[in-house]
Design an enzyme around this catalytic site. Structure first.
Site, PDB file in Angstrom:
ATOM      1  N   CYS A 236       1.641  -3.144  15.327  1.00 21.64           N
ATOM      2  CA  CYS A 236       1.628  -3.114  14.000  1.00 21.64           C
ATOM      3  C   CYS A 236       0.973  -4.225  13.089  1.00 21.64           C
ATOM      4  O   CYS A 236       1.502  -5.276  13.235  1.00 21.64           O
ATOM      5  CB  CYS A 236       3.043  -2.778  13.606  1.00 21.64           C
ATOM      6  SG  CYS A 236       3.291  -2.394  11.609  1.00 21.64           S
TER       7      CYS A 236
ATOM      8  N   GLU B 160       0.779  -1.135   0.026  1.00 21.27           N
ATOM      9  CA  GLU B 160      -0.156  -0.059  -0.080  1.00 21.27           C
ATOM     10  C   GLU B 160       0.811   1.207  -0.081  1.00 21.27           C
ATOM     11  O   GLU B 160       1.964   1.413   0.516  1.00 21.27           O
ATOM     12  CB  GLU B 160      -0.847   0.087   1.144  1.00 21.27           C
ATOM     13  CG  GLU B 160      -1.865  -0.980   1.069  1.00 21.27           C
ATOM     14  CD  GLU B 160      -2.867  -1.180   2.177  1.00 21.27           C
ATOM     15  OE1 GLU B 160      -4.234  -1.753   2.090  1.00 21.27           O
ATOM     16  OE2 GLU B 160      -2.486  -0.899   3.312  1.00 21.27           O
TER      17      GLU B 160
ATOM     18  N   CYS C 286      -1.611   5.136   9.764  1.00 18.64           N
ATOM     19  CA  CYS C 286      -0.407   4.589   9.982  1.00 18.64           C
ATOM     20  C   CYS C 286      -0.619   3.431  10.626  1.00 18.64           C
ATOM     21  O   CYS C 286      -1.312   3.270  11.788  1.00 18.64           O
ATOM     22  CB  CYS C 286       0.147   5.711  10.962  1.00 18.64           C
ATOM     23  SG  CYS C 286       1.747   5.953  10.697  1.00 18.64           S
TER      24      CYS C 286
ATOM     25  N   CYS D  54       6.839  -5.706  15.751  1.00 15.02           N
ATOM     26  CA  CYS D  54       6.392  -4.812  16.623  1.00 15.02           C
ATOM     27  C   CYS D  54       4.990  -5.171  16.844  1.00 15.02           C
ATOM     28  O   CYS D  54       4.168  -5.366  16.149  1.00 15.02           O
ATOM     29  CB  CYS D  54       6.401  -3.353  16.003  1.00 15.02           C
ATOM     30  SG  CYS D  54       8.157  -2.759  15.491  1.00 15.02           S
TER      31      CYS D  54
ATOM     32  N   CYS E  30       6.790  -7.220   6.925  1.00 17.97           N
ATOM     33  CA  CYS E  30       7.754  -6.909   7.748  1.00 17.97           C
ATOM     34  C   CYS E  30       8.166  -7.997   8.625  1.00 17.97           C
ATOM     35  O   CYS E  30       7.141  -8.802   9.427  1.00 17.97           O
ATOM     36  CB  CYS E  30       7.645  -5.509   8.531  1.00 17.97           C
ATOM     37  SG  CYS E  30       8.793  -5.103   9.291  1.00 17.97           S
TER      38      CYS E  30
ATOM     39  N   CYS F 274       3.021   8.273   1.374  1.00 17.75           N
ATOM     40  CA  CYS F 274       3.933   7.553   2.146  1.00 17.75           C
ATOM     41  C   CYS F 274       3.932   6.227   1.362  1.00 17.75           C
ATOM     42  O   CYS F 274       2.816   5.648   1.076  1.00 17.75           O
ATOM     43  CB  CYS F 274       2.739   7.290   3.503  1.00 17.75           C
ATOM     44  SG  CYS F 274       3.359   5.814   4.567  1.00 17.75           S
TER      45      CYS F 274
HETATM   46  N1  SAH Z   1       9.209   0.228   9.774  1.00 16.12           N
HETATM   47  C1  SAH Z   1       9.359   1.783   9.765  1.00 16.12           C
HETATM   48  C2  SAH Z   1       8.393   2.335   9.225  1.00 16.12           C
HETATM   49  C3  SAH Z   1       7.064   1.932   8.817  1.00 16.12           C
HETATM   50  S1  SAH Z   1       5.907   2.131  10.166  1.00 16.12           S
HETATM   51  C4  SAH Z   1       9.210   2.050  11.288  1.00 16.12           C
HETATM   52  O1  SAH Z   1       8.758   1.165  12.086  1.00 16.12           O
HETATM   53  O2  SAH Z   1       9.507   3.012  11.669  1.00 16.12           O
HETATM   54  C5  SAH Z   1       5.716   3.654  10.248  1.00 16.12           C
HETATM   55  C6  SAH Z   1       5.139   4.316  11.719  1.00 16.12           C
HETATM   56  O3  SAH Z   1       3.998   3.667  11.860  1.00 16.12           O
HETATM   57  C7  SAH Z   1       6.027   3.697  12.751  1.00 16.12           C
HETATM   58  O4  SAH Z   1       6.199   4.539  13.536  1.00 16.12           O
HETATM   59  C8  SAH Z   1       5.285   2.637  13.388  1.00 16.12           C
HETATM   60  O5  SAH Z   1       5.657   2.431  14.602  1.00 16.12           O
HETATM   61  C9  SAH Z   1       4.001   3.422  13.477  1.00 16.12           C
HETATM   62  N2  SAH Z   1       2.794   2.338  13.474  1.00 16.12           N
HETATM   63  C10 SAH Z   1       2.876   1.028  13.436  1.00 16.12           C
HETATM   64  N3  SAH Z   1       1.625   0.524  13.703  1.00 16.12           N
HETATM   65  C11 SAH Z   1       0.799   1.441  14.201  1.00 16.12           C
HETATM   66  C12 SAH Z   1      -0.564   1.513  14.563  1.00 16.12           C
HETATM   67  N4  SAH Z   1      -1.145   0.497  14.739  1.00 16.12           N
HETATM   68  N5  SAH Z   1      -0.701   2.821  15.051  1.00 16.12           N
HETATM   69  C13 SAH Z   1      -0.114   3.849  14.809  1.00 16.12           C
HETATM   70  N6  SAH Z   1       1.083   3.756  14.296  1.00 16.12           N
HETATM   71  C14 SAH Z   1       1.796   2.966  14.081  1.00 16.12           C
HETATM   72 FE1  SF4 Z   2       7.829  -3.402  10.805  1.00 19.61          FE
HETATM   73 FE2  SF4 Z   2       5.708  -2.427  11.750  1.00 19.61          FE
HETATM   74 FE3  SF4 Z   2       7.698  -2.430  13.095  1.00 19.61          FE
HETATM   75 FE4  SF4 Z   2       7.697  -0.799  11.191  1.00 19.61          FE
HETATM   76  S1  SF4 Z   2       6.435  -0.854  13.027  1.00 19.61           S
HETATM   77  S2  SF4 Z   2       9.484  -2.214  11.943  1.00 19.61           S
HETATM   78  S3  SF4 Z   2       6.672  -1.782   9.756  1.00 19.61           S
HETATM   79  S4  SF4 Z   2       6.533  -4.244  12.318  1.00 19.61           S
END
Ligand code: SAH
Ligand code: SF4
Length: 387
Positions: free
Chosen positions: A118, A91, A352, A115, A111, A104
């Site tokens: 996420c 996306e 996000c 996390c 990934c 974006c």
């Molecule tokens: N992998 C990279 C970039 C992609 S995620 C990273 O982790 O930085 C982009 C941002 O969205 C990151 O700060 C991530 O922690 C945040 N993010 C992920 N899941 C989210 C959620 N459910 N709600 C809000 N932000 C989220």
């Molecule tokens: Fe990967 Fe999501 Fe963690 Fe970013 S926030 S490193 S996309 S698992």
């Protein structure tokens, strides 16, 4: 098999042209046609010699990932889904604001970093995107939004946009699916194209790489292409961050803070942006905010607080607005510029961390995230995350 010219930055294209016995200025012309004017048809590149056009037709192609869907949200946010083959899709989201338009983009199909909060992380990991698939998202969005959107300054190469014409896409953030710094070698040529005056001509401040904190790759990025850096912090202590952002077990906070300081020696901005997702009862207390002030005391930085965007069975709740305000005020009173991200594109799941695309997981995980989240519920907060 034909060569996909979207895989090359200026240097790569020049080298490939040299192999074909063509001069560097021809590579520059073709680069401009492809990226500034969004052209994929060699026949339409009218200032190229007929013989070169024929050669390109026989050996090369401009092949972006095909668009599967293109949805417009009520607030103007637009979400594209791109096919990256073998039933995987990524996306890309365009977010228009009064003074800018931010695209974006994604860097991986899925990934591997898992996390806890996420949606992309929960889906598992398939593979790295190629340079063509990364820059192809910008190429496609640029065309869909009106092709003058980036090439609109009349060829003067004014990197900040400015007088020559309006840019619809003025900023690019690597905040879609995937961890960009885990796909370093394909990322860097795409970043170079974003900055190249013969391509998208964005200034380094207007291109942001967001990382969960892969320390050695942060150092490599500083050397190779020091664009603006955002770091996903999300916790003030190693104990909590180990659970929320598991890569922390490999690169703990002290190392991460030192890497941020090193990055700033090269950076086009004089600060790092720390992203911090606000999770109700998990990382959003006054004490957490105060601990953050201490943690980042030696790193010139800004904070961007992100209200958690829920997805099915996430196991987390968004912090109440009043809590976010209070948390922000502690950071601000501590001298740190702090913004709270507006949630956009809610109605099309474009916010996000909600980007899900379609991922054929190859990491063979057992029970995605489940044990992890219940572990968090038990150990860190005492709050029942599974009401
Ligand atoms: N992998 C990279 C970039 C992609 S995620 C990273 O982790 O930085 C982009 C941002 O969205 C990151 O700060 C991530 O922690 C945040 N993010 C992920 N899941 C989210 C959620 N459910 N709600 C809000 N932000 C989220
Ligand atoms: Fe990967 Fe999501 Fe963690 Fe970013 S926030 S490193 S996309 S698992």
């Amino acid at each position: 098999m034909s060569v996909n010219l979207l895989d090359f930055d200026a240097e790569g294209l020049t080298a490939w042209f040299a192999q074909q016995g063509e001069k560097p200025f021809r590579a520059r012309q073709v680069l401009r046609w492809i990226h500034r004017f969004g052209e994929s048809d060699f026949e339409a590149m009218t200032d190229l010699a007929r013989s070169l056009r024929a050669k390109l037709l026989a050996t090369a192609a401009v092949s972006p990932p095909p668009t599967i869907s293109d949805k417009l949200s009520e607030d103007g946010t637009r979400k594209f889904l791109f096919d990256v083959g073998k039933s995987n899709a990524v996306e890309t989201v365009f977010i228009p604001e009064d003074d800018r338009g931010t695209l974006c983009i994604s860097s991986q199909a899925g990934c591997a970093l898992e996390c806890a909060f996420c949606s992309t992380g929960r889906q598992g990991f398939n593979r790295n995107l190629s340079t063509a698939e990364i820059i192809g998202q910008l190429w496609q969005a640029n065309r869909a939004l009106g092709c003058d959107s980036i090439a609109g300054d009349g060829g003067g190469g004014n990197p900040e946009g400015g007088s020559g014409g309006e840019r619809i896409i003025s900023n690019v953030v690597l905040m879609g699916m995937g961890e960009p710094l885990a796909n370093f070698d394909n990322l860097v040529p795409a970043l170079r194209l974003m900055l190249d005056d013969n391509a998208y001509g964005l200034s380094r401040r207007r291109v942001t790489v967001s990382t969960s904190g892969i320390v050695p790759a942060m150092d490599r990025l500083a050397e190779a292409c020091p664009v603006a850096l955002a770091v996903s912090l999300h916790a003030p202590t190693d104990g909590l961050r180990d659970k929320l952002v598991p890569i922390n077990r490999k690169y703990p906070l002290a190392e991460l803070m030192a890497a941020c300081q090193r990055y700033l020696v090269h950076a086009p901005r004089d600060f790092v942006t720390f992203e911090y997702v606000m999770l109700d009862g998990v990382n959003d207390s006054d004490a957490d905010a105060r601990a953050l002030l201490h943690l980042v005391r030696d790193v010139p930085c800004k904070f961007n607080l992100i209200p958690f965007n829920p997805f099915p069975a996430s196991g987390f709740r968004r912090s109440p607005a009043e809590r976010v305000r209070r948390f922000a005020s502690i950071l601000i009173n501590g001298g740190i510029v702090t913004t709270t991200r507006k949630t956009r594109g809610d109605d099309i799941d474009a916010a996000c961390g909600q980007l899900a695309g379609r991922v054929q997981d190859k990491s063979r995980r057992v029970q995605h995230g489940v044990g992890f989240v219940s572990g968090l519920a038990r150990t860190s907060t005492g709050v029942d995350l599974h009401p």
